[in-house]
Design an enzyme around this catalytic site. Structure first.
Site, PDB file in Angstrom:
ATOM      1  N   LYS A 295      17.971  22.560 -10.342  1.00  0.00           N
ATOM      2  CA  LYS A 295      18.003  21.807 -11.756  1.00  0.00           C
ATOM      3  C   LYS A 295      18.763  22.551 -12.876  1.00  0.00           C
ATOM      4  CE  LYS A 295      13.230  20.401 -10.720  1.00  0.00           C
ATOM      5  NZ  LYS A 295      11.908  20.469 -11.052  1.00  0.00           N
TER       6      LYS A 295
ATOM      7  N   GLU B 205       8.641  14.959 -15.141  1.00  0.00           N
ATOM      8  CA  GLU B 205       9.128  16.418 -15.179  1.00  0.00           C
ATOM      9  C   GLU B 205       8.814  16.765 -16.692  1.00  0.00           C
ATOM     10  OE1 GLU B 205      10.975  18.931 -14.918  1.00  0.00           O
ATOM     11  OE2 GLU B 205      11.727  18.604 -13.165  1.00  0.00           O
ATOM     12  N   ASP B 206       8.615  17.973 -16.834  1.00  0.00           N
ATOM     13  CA  ASP B 206       8.035  18.596 -18.276  1.00  0.00           C
ATOM     14  C   ASP B 206       9.302  19.467 -18.598  1.00  0.00           C
ATOM     15  OD1 ASP B 206       7.844  20.562 -16.224  1.00  0.00           O
ATOM     16  OD2 ASP B 206       6.495  21.948 -17.650  1.00  0.00           O
TER      17      ASP B 206
ATOM     18  N   ALA C 276      11.346  23.325  -8.281  1.00  0.00           N
ATOM     19  CA  ALA C 276      12.318  24.672  -8.121  1.00  0.00           C
ATOM     20  C   ALA C 276      11.651  25.800  -7.652  1.00  0.00           C
ATOM     21  CB  ALA C 276      12.990  25.056  -9.371  1.00  0.00           C
ATOM     22  N   SER C 277      10.305  25.883  -7.497  1.00  0.00           N
ATOM     23  CA  SER C 277       9.328  26.981  -7.090  1.00  0.00           C
ATOM     24  C   SER C 277       9.133  27.168  -5.704  1.00  0.00           C
ATOM     25  CB  SER C 277       8.065  26.810  -7.753  1.00  0.00           C
ATOM     26  OG  SER C 277       7.359  27.865  -7.407  1.00  0.00           O
TER      27      SER C 277
ATOM     28  N   LYS D 167      12.062  26.637 -18.219  1.00  0.00           N
ATOM     29  CA  LYS D 167      11.368  25.746 -17.523  1.00  0.00           C
ATOM     30  C   LYS D 167      12.197  25.079 -16.346  1.00  0.00           C
ATOM     31  CE  LYS D 167       7.438  24.720 -20.463  1.00  0.00           C
ATOM     32  NZ  LYS D 167       6.822  23.658 -21.499  1.00  0.00           N
ATOM     33  N   GLY D 168      11.845  24.809 -15.458  1.00  0.00           N
ATOM     34  CA  GLY D 168      12.551  23.850 -14.511  1.00  0.00           C
ATOM     35  C   GLY D 168      13.783  24.703 -13.669  1.00  0.00           C
ATOM     36  N   ILE D 169      14.061  25.782 -14.066  1.00  0.00           N
ATOM     37  CA  ILE D 169      15.475  26.463 -13.435  1.00  0.00           C
ATOM     38  C   ILE D 169      14.831  27.447 -12.553  1.00  0.00           C
ATOM     39  CG2 ILE D 169      16.957  25.720 -15.333  1.00  0.00           C
ATOM     40  CD1 ILE D 169      16.755  28.749 -16.300  1.00  0.00           C
TER      41      ILE D 169
ATOM     42  N   ASN E 172       7.156  29.220  -4.712  1.00  0.00           N
ATOM     43  CA  ASN E 172       5.643  29.234  -4.670  1.00  0.00           C
ATOM     44  C   ASN E 172       4.928  27.846  -4.452  1.00  0.00           C
ATOM     45  OD1 ASN E 172       5.431  32.042  -4.834  1.00  0.00           O
ATOM     46  ND2 ASN E 172       6.193  31.706  -6.875  1.00  0.00           N
TER      47      ASN E 172
ATOM     48  N   THR F 157       0.505  25.481 -14.176  1.00  0.00           N
ATOM     49  CA  THR F 157       1.147  26.898 -14.219  1.00  0.00           C
ATOM     50  C   THR F 157       2.463  27.326 -14.859  1.00  0.00           C
ATOM     51  OG1 THR F 157       2.050  25.466 -12.226  1.00  0.00           O
ATOM     52  CG2 THR F 157       0.334  27.111 -11.442  1.00  0.00           C
TER      53      THR F 157
ATOM     54  N   ARG G 271      14.305  30.866 -10.300  1.00  0.00           N
ATOM     55  CA  ARG G 271      13.828  32.220 -10.454  1.00  0.00           C
ATOM     56  C   ARG G 271      14.984  33.017 -11.378  1.00  0.00           C
ATOM     57  NH1 ARG G 271      10.572  35.229  -6.066  1.00  0.00           N
ATOM     58  NH2 ARG G 271       9.472  33.217  -6.029  1.00  0.00           N
TER      59      ARG G 271
HETATM   60  C1  BG6 Z   1       9.929  25.871 -11.812  1.00  0.00           C
HETATM   61  C2  BG6 Z   1       9.360  26.447 -13.112  1.00  0.00           C
HETATM   62  O1  BG6 Z   1       8.911  24.999 -11.438  1.00  0.00           O
HETATM   63  O2  BG6 Z   1      10.052  27.043 -10.777  1.00  0.00           O
HETATM   64  C3  BG6 Z   1      10.204  27.779 -13.605  1.00  0.00           C
HETATM   65  O3  BG6 Z   1       9.271  25.619 -13.926  1.00  0.00           O
HETATM   66  C4  BG6 Z   1      10.293  28.726 -12.216  1.00  0.00           C
HETATM   67  O4  BG6 Z   1       9.767  28.319 -14.654  1.00  0.00           O
HETATM   68  C5  BG6 Z   1      11.012  28.005 -11.253  1.00  0.00           C
HETATM   69  O5  BG6 Z   1      11.082  29.897 -12.903  1.00  0.00           O
HETATM   70  C6  BG6 Z   1      10.923  28.729  -9.993  1.00  0.00           C
HETATM   71  O6  BG6 Z   1       9.599  29.204  -9.573  1.00  0.00           O
HETATM   72  P1  BG6 Z   1       9.366  30.412  -8.602  1.00  0.00           P
HETATM   73  O7  BG6 Z   1       7.909  30.170  -8.308  1.00  0.00           O
HETATM   74  O8  BG6 Z   1      10.299  30.142  -7.453  1.00  0.00           O
HETATM   75  O9  BG6 Z   1       9.597  31.719  -9.108  1.00  0.00           O
HETATM   76 MG    MG Z   2       7.908  21.850 -14.570  1.00  0.00          MG
END
Ligand code: BG6
Ligand code: MG
Length: 212
Positions: free
Chosen positions: A147, A171-172, A117-118, A45-47, A120, A17, A49
């Site tokens: 992160k 982690e990527d 961090a997502s 990446k990783g941070i 979703n 994703t 939204r």
């Molecule tokens: C991280 C992704 O896992 O989640 C980021 O690496 C993304 O690219 C972050 O911005 C926040 O995700 P979301 O789904 O809450 O917008």
């Molecule tokens: Mg990632």
């Protein structure tokens, strides 16, 4: 066995994703009238939204242009693009070796946690039918500090009662590798040494990882 817990990032580690996050940001950048490359995306990446939006706007020299309210709207716009992309997500988009590694961990009684961090994340886990593998899930709705702060990983270890040095993080993102190292955990970078210089080990996917 040295490790008692594996903590997995989601986007770009368990499922492909990360490309949809990139395409979502790129669509927003295109609409705002500036270019945004995959290499620039490494820093996003990783941070969280909102932190990603701030960085993106800086890259387009637009960080002063929008009010906080407008930024919330831009972040929601990107999220809608992202959700449109992942509405088609299929189980085949799970990255190679994920379920095999989870099965091996279950057999070896190694805990499985999510450190994403997502916001979703749960939706994606449900869509891929892998949610039940997890002993504990930390997502973007649970953490206060994103992160590279280590909270996203230490929360799981604390909740599962596992010392940090017995946790291995997959982690990527550079921000996530930094978070794992700050917590005193072993960091497996999924990607390249060039993009993840601080990782203890590098694999191109989790299927390559062996506990030895
Ligand atoms: C991280 C992704 O896992 O989640 C980021 O690496 C993304 O690219 C972050 O911005 C926040 O995700 P979301 O789904 O809450 O917008
Ligand atoms: Mg990632």
């Amino acid at each position: 066995m040295k490790y008692q817990c594996g903590i997995f990032d989601l986007d770009g580690v368990l499922v492909d994703t990360a490309k949809y996050h990139y395409l979502g940001w790129k669509k927003l950048a295109d609409r705002l009238g500036f270019s945004f490359t995959e290499q620039q995306n490494e820093a996003l990446k990783g941070i969280s939204r909102m932190a990603a939006l701030d960085l993106l706007l800086k890259m387009g020299d637009m960080n002063e242009k929008f009010s906080e309210e407008e930024k919330e709207e831009l972040a929601a716009e990107k999220n809608q693009y992202y959700l449109d992309f992942v509405s088609q997500l299929k189980e085949e988009e799970l990255l190679p070796g994920v379920t095999e590694l989870f099965e091996r961990m279950k057999q070896a009684n190694i805990k499985i946690a999510l450190g994403s961090a997502s916001k979703n994340a749960r939706l994606i886990l449900e869509r891929l039918h892998i949610k039940d593998y997890f002993d504990f899930i930390v997502d973007g709705t649970l953490v206060k500090k994103a992160k590279p702060d280590p909270e996203v990983f230490t929360l799981s270890a604390d909740r599962l009662g596992i010392p940090y040095e017995k946790c291995v993080v997959f982690e990527d993102s550079a921000a996530g590798i930094q978070a794992a190292k700050t917590a005193g955990m072993t960091a497996v970078g999924i990607g390249t040494r060039k993009n993840l210089p601080m990782a203890d080990y590098i694999c191109s996917n989790v299927g390559e990882f062996t506990w030895q």
